[in-house]
Design a protein around this motif. Sequence first.
Motif, PDB file in Angstrom:
ATOM      1  N   TYR A 228     -30.907-107.430 127.643  1.00  0.00           N
ATOM      2  CA  TYR A 228     -30.055-107.627 126.464  1.00  0.00           C
ATOM      3  C   TYR A 228     -30.225-106.480 125.481  1.00  0.00           C
ATOM      4  CZ  TYR A 228     -28.575-109.239 121.901  1.00  0.00           C
ATOM      5  OH  TYR A 228     -27.992-109.317 120.665  1.00  0.00           O
ATOM      6  N   MET A 229     -31.480-106.025 125.281  1.00  0.00           N
ATOM      7  CA  MET A 229     -31.738-104.951 124.329  1.00  0.00           C
ATOM      8  C   MET A 229     -31.026-103.663 124.752  1.00  0.00           C
ATOM      9  SD  MET A 229     -35.809-105.638 123.607  1.00  0.00           S
ATOM     10  CE  MET A 229     -35.957-104.332 122.377  1.00  0.00           C
ATOM     11  N   ILE A 230     -31.042-103.371 126.047  1.00  0.00           N
ATOM     12  CA  ILE A 230     -30.352-102.168 126.535  1.00  0.00           C
ATOM     13  C   ILE A 230     -28.842-102.332 126.400  1.00  0.00           C
ATOM     14  CG2 ILE A 230     -29.922-100.731 128.563  1.00  0.00           C
ATOM     15  CD1 ILE A 230     -32.728-101.397 129.508  1.00  0.00           C
ATOM     16  N   GLY A 231     -28.341-103.511 126.762  1.00  0.00           N
ATOM     17  CA  GLY A 231     -26.899-103.752 126.669  1.00  0.00           C
ATOM     18  C   GLY A 231     -26.395-103.679 125.247  1.00  0.00           C
ATOM     19  N   ALA A 232     -27.173-104.209 124.288  1.00  0.00           N
ATOM     20  CA  ALA A 232     -26.750-104.189 122.890  1.00  0.00           C
ATOM     21  C   ALA A 232     -26.782-102.776 122.310  1.00  0.00           C
ATOM     22  CB  ALA A 232     -27.644-105.111 122.063  1.00  0.00           C
ATOM     23  N   ALA A 233     -27.587-101.898 122.905  1.00  0.00           N
ATOM     24  CA  ALA A 233     -27.742-100.547 122.355  1.00  0.00           C
ATOM     25  C   ALA A 233     -26.868 -99.512 123.044  1.00  0.00           C
ATOM     26  CB  ALA A 233     -29.207-100.124 122.460  1.00  0.00           C
ATOM     27  N   ARG A 234     -26.107 -99.916 124.059  1.00  0.00           N
ATOM     28  CA  ARG A 234     -25.377 -98.898 124.831  1.00  0.00           C
ATOM     29  C   ARG A 234     -24.281 -98.207 124.017  1.00  0.00           C
ATOM     30  NH1 ARG A 234     -23.491-103.879 126.777  1.00  0.00           N
ATOM     31  NH2 ARG A 234     -21.223-104.150 126.701  1.00  0.00           N
ATOM     32  N   THR A 235     -23.772 -98.869 122.995  1.00  0.00           N
ATOM     33  CA  THR A 235     -22.703 -98.260 122.194  1.00  0.00           C
ATOM     34  C   THR A 235     -23.228 -97.301 121.137  1.00  0.00           C
ATOM     35  OG1 THR A 235     -22.717-100.158 120.684  1.00  0.00           O
ATOM     36  CG2 THR A 235     -21.177-100.238 122.551  1.00  0.00           C
ATOM     37  N   VAL A 236     -24.544 -97.332 120.885  1.00  0.00           N
ATOM     38  CA  VAL A 236     -25.116 -96.461 119.850  1.00  0.00           C
ATOM     39  C   VAL A 236     -26.211 -95.574 120.439  1.00  0.00           C
ATOM     40  CG1 VAL A 236     -24.571 -98.011 117.941  1.00  0.00           C
ATOM     41  CG2 VAL A 236     -26.721 -98.301 119.191  1.00  0.00           C
ATOM     42  N   ILE A 237     -26.107 -95.265 121.732  1.00  0.00           N
ATOM     43  CA  ILE A 237     -27.180 -94.534 122.391  1.00  0.00           C
ATOM     44  C   ILE A 237     -27.359 -93.129 121.808  1.00  0.00           C
ATOM     45  CG2 ILE A 237     -25.689 -93.622 124.232  1.00  0.00           C
ATOM     46  CD1 ILE A 237     -28.084 -94.103 126.144  1.00  0.00           C
TER      47      ILE A 237
END
Length: 277
Positions: A228-237
């Motif tokens: 979830y943490m990776i998925g939530a951060a994919r737009t602000v990588i």
Amino acid sequence: MSFFARFAQNRGALVGLIILLLIIVMAILAPLLFPESPWRMVQRPFLPPLSQDGFLLGTDTMGRNVAAGLMHGAWVSLLIGLVSTSVALLIGVPLGAIAGYYGGLIDDVLMRFTEFFQTIPNFALAIVLVAIMQPSITSIVLAIALVSWPPVARLVRAEFMSLRHREYVEAARLVGQTNSTIILRQILPNTLSPIIVLASLMVATAILLESALSFLGLGDPNVMSWGYMIGAARTVIRQAWWLSFFPGVAILLTVLALNLVGEGLDDALNPKLSRER
């Protein structure tokens, strides 16, 4: 040479065991070090790691503590990996044992049933099952178990087929032992070594599957996980690299450690094969 001495000869396995123990300790200490919910907003968003505000790994897009999410996520990932693997073993071991011991029509029926599950891509089937049952810890565990048991069944079947005509099995038949007793007491204990090795690798695969499901938004919305943490951060990588970097490294280290431990178990439980290699 004892089992532990043979295991210790594999330095990679020792490194993997140390990493795995550290991750387990991290999961156990998570409620003590971070007693508050990992979903709680604690500071302004996008604080970088090692900031002066005291947040070691920074904060995410909602101002939540990344370190708290990482430690609480360790518990979720390990729990799903262990429980789903256990359920897969409970399905695959009995089916493989029955097919390998009896053979004939029973073997054909059970293997065709197993091959039916193997014709469907594991990840696609897991997505469909979780979507049907609604995302939750229970549905994720069941979905991963249902896509993971066929290799177990095929392995156990092959082991039983190679052992069912051994001298000690024939002797057990001659003294009047029932088929169930022969399966449980004579043959199954001699198949535990490859099953244990496969189980350690299955836990790693289950953690990857759970992370992929959570990345796609099919994780349990009530628990924090690395996926979830990776998925939530994919737009602000590009803006906040640390939000996907730290959980990604955690997944990498956990899977690597489990694979190294599995290799060490294989060497320790099968010393003859290890010497041949």
